[in-house]
Design an enzyme around this catalytic site. Structure first.
Site, short mmCIF file in Angstrom:
data_model
loop_
_atom_site.label_atom_id
_atom_site.label_comp_id
_atom_site.label_asym_id
_atom_site.label_seq_id
_atom_site.Cartn_x
_atom_site.Cartn_y
_atom_site.Cartn_z
N THR A 72 0.84 -1.20 0.00
CA THR A 72 0.00 0.00 0.00
C THR A 72 0.87 1.25 0.00
O THR A 72 0.66 2.18 -0.80
CB THR A 72 -0.94 0.00 1.24
OG1 THR A 72 -1.75 -1.18 1.16
CG2 THR A 72 -1.82 1.23 1.27
N ASN A 152 -5.59 -9.43 -8.08
CA ASN A 152 -5.61 -10.21 -6.84
C ASN A 152 -6.77 -11.20 -6.78
O ASN A 152 -6.68 -12.22 -6.12
CB ASN A 152 -5.66 -9.28 -5.63
CG ASN A 152 -6.59 -8.11 -5.79
OD1 ASN A 152 -6.54 -7.40 -6.80
ND2 ASN A 152 -7.47 -7.91 -4.84
N GLN A 180 0.72 -8.89 -6.53
CA GLN A 180 0.28 -10.29 -6.67
C GLN A 180 1.15 -11.09 -7.62
O GLN A 180 1.14 -12.32 -7.57
CB GLN A 180 -1.18 -10.33 -7.16
CG GLN A 180 -2.18 -9.91 -6.11
CD GLN A 180 -2.27 -10.86 -4.92
OE1 GLN A 180 -1.85 -12.02 -4.99
NE2 GLN A 180 -2.80 -10.37 -3.81
N HIS A 202 4.69 -10.11 2.25
CA HIS A 202 3.81 -11.16 2.81
C HIS A 202 3.03 -11.91 1.74
O HIS A 202 2.38 -12.92 2.04
CB HIS A 202 2.88 -10.58 3.88
CG HIS A 202 1.72 -9.76 3.40
ND1 HIS A 202 0.44 -10.29 3.31
CD2 HIS A 202 1.63 -8.48 2.99
CE1 HIS A 202 -0.38 -9.33 2.89
NE2 HIS A 202 0.31 -8.23 2.68
N THR A 238 12.96 4.77 10.92
CA THR A 238 13.97 3.75 11.23
C THR A 238 13.69 2.48 10.43
O THR A 238 12.55 2.02 10.38
CB THR A 238 13.94 3.44 12.75
OG1 THR A 238 14.21 4.67 13.43
CG2 THR A 238 14.97 2.40 13.13
N CYS A 327 -9.84 -7.80 2.25
CA CYS A 327 -10.42 -6.64 2.92
C CYS A 327 -11.95 -6.68 2.87
O CYS A 327 -12.60 -5.99 3.62
CB CYS A 327 -9.92 -5.35 2.29
SG CYS A 327 -8.66 -5.56 1.07
N1 PLP Z 1 -1.98 -4.41 -4.27
C1 PLP Z 1 -2.54 -5.62 -4.44
C2 PLP Z 1 -2.85 -6.10 -5.82
C3 PLP Z 1 -2.84 -6.41 -3.33
O1 PLP Z 1 -3.41 -7.62 -3.50
C4 PLP Z 1 -2.54 -5.92 -2.04
C5 PLP Z 1 -2.89 -6.71 -0.83
O2 PLP Z 1 -3.91 -7.38 -0.78
C6 PLP Z 1 -1.94 -4.66 -1.92
C7 PLP Z 1 -1.68 -3.92 -3.07
C8 PLP Z 1 -1.58 -4.08 -0.59
O3 PLP Z 1 -0.41 -4.67 -0.07
P1 PLP Z 1 -0.08 -4.60 1.51
O4 PLP Z 1 -1.00 -5.56 2.16
O5 PLP Z 1 1.35 -5.03 1.62
O6 PLP Z 1 -0.27 -3.19 1.93
#
Ligand code: PLP
Length: 397
Positions: A72, A152, A180, A202, A238, A327
């Site tokens: 994000t 995603n 993704q 992650h 940091t 989400c």
């Molecule tokens: N972009 C995509 C396509 C995602 O699937 C996600 C997470 O679901 C993100 C951005 C956001 O990543 P993060 O969870 O590391 O903020």
């Protein structure tokens, strides 16, 4: 019974090698990586090594990698940097299936920073409408084109190298949300014309809260998080040394997996699962392009079945899958990605995403297929007897 985890597009399990690489930086090597004394050398060197590991995965130069708190932040930084770089150009163009990390941030830039945005549609198979893309890029006004490398929810790919060439011909920055795609498909920025790329540890067996932004040496990055002079003055705060080390190790392992038979293994496990369901159950179909998608992602419609109820029965059987992006879990709203592809609310609410990882086995996929057949047959049986439909009650948000 340990869960049968088929929600790897939401997040993945940390690999033992990744945890092992991180541990010393959670224990004895706790110094601040930016401190000048000798005790800070191991964390400083580890951050440098991780930068090289991430750069090697992308075909980038280490100086082009900026560590962030995740996907994000990387998306937000790229968009703000590109959209606000040139006073005369404030147009943002992106697709209608982008993750909220792009979509809601571009709305924010539009509402608060004098930007405008043009949203281009996808076709019913989830691929980009290229005619609309050509028409949307205004050489006088567009600042940035932001397109995800792979979706995603459906796993469908966008043609990023082609989009980068088109953007360059119109003086437009190209940002790709590759969160993704990384670790699941080859992604390279080398000689690509891509200006910015976001990734998140992650999603490929690294830790949560660690990610990176690739910013080409051809662009001047406008820091989004300002503070200290960390990351060469490009991101204050940091350094999250254990997270960065875990990201680096996960990137190295992802690079090795992509060079192995792992992508084919995943594709054949996924296809076998889909074929079993398609032959056992009426009307099951894949949402999205059959070929142009991530090898680990299966987004399926089960006509006549309430997806939250199906997910509940699967949960009872110890299987984790998803009805949309993470989400949106707990919400009964149809997936915005599936509705953007032109599907009815009914189809979107009958669709489930299964996403595999390098830890998924054939036996697990067979168990999952059996459980899905059983659950869908049960739900359809209840519907046919006009018994009250099993509905999962949405969790209040
Ligand atoms: N972009 C995509 C396509 C995602 O699937 C996600 C997470 O679901 C993100 C951005 C956001 O990543 P993060 O969870 O590391 O903020």
């Amino acid at each position: 019974m340990s869960p049968l985890y088929l929600d790897n597009n939401a997040t993945t399990q940390i690999l033992p090698e990744v945890l092992e690489a991180m541990m010393p930086f959670l224990t004895e090597h706790y110094a601040n990586a930016s401190s000048g004394y000798r005790f800070a050398r191991p964390p400083r060197r580890a951050v440098d090594a991780a930068r090289e590991q991430v750069a090697a995965l992308l075909g980038a130069d280490p100086s082009e990698i900026i560590f962030t708190s995740g996907g994000t932040e990387a998306d937000n930084t790229a968009l703000a940097s590109a959209a606000l770089a040139r006073p005369g150009r404030r147009g943002i163009v992106h697709s209608n299936v982008e993750h909220p990390a792009v979509d809601s941030f571009s709305k924010h830039l539009t509402e608060n920073y004098g930007c405008s945005r043009t949203i281009i549609p996808v076709l019913p198979d989830g691929t980009l409408d290229l005619d609309k893309l050509h028409a949307a890029l205004d050489p006088a006004h567009t600042a940035v084109l932001s397109l995800m490398w792979a979706n995603n929810e459906t796993g469908v790919f966008f043609p990023i190298p082609e989009a980068a060439r088109l953007a360059a011909s119109r003086g437009v920055y190209l940002h790709t949300d590759a969160v993704q795609a990384i670790g699941k498909a080859p992604v390279s920025v080398r000689d690509s014309g891509i200006h910015f790329l976001a990734l998140s540890a992650h999603k490929f067996h690294g830790p949560k809260g660690a990610g990176a932004l690739y910013a080409s040496s051809q662009v001047r990055l406008r820091p989004h998080i300002t503070g200290g002079a960390q990351e060469n003055g490009r991101r204050g705060g940091t350094e999250n040394v254990p997270g960065i080390v875990g990201l680096g190790k996960a990137a190295e392992l992802a690079r090795l997996r992509l060079e192995s038979v792992e992508p084919q293994r995943l594709r054949s496990l996924r296809d076998r699962f889909e074929n079993r369901l398609i032959s056992a159950l009426d009307g099951v179909a894949v949402n999205g392009h059959l070929e142009l998608r991530l090898p680990n992602t299966s987004n399926l419609v089960f006509p006549g079945v309430d997806a939250p109820a199906l997910l509940m029965l699967l949960d009872d059987a110890g299987i984790c899958a998803s009805g949309g992006s993470a989400c949106h879990t707990g919400s009964v709203h149809p997936s915005p990605v599936l509705t953007a592809m032109g599907f009815s609310t009914e189809r979107a609410l009958s669709s489930v995403r299964f996403s595999l990882s390098c830890l998924t086995t054939e036996a697990e996929m067979d168990r999952a297929a059996d459980a899905v057949v059983k659950a869908v047959t049960r739900l359809r049986g209840l519907r046919d007897q006009s018994s009250p439909v099993i509905r999962a009650s949405p969790t209040p948000r």
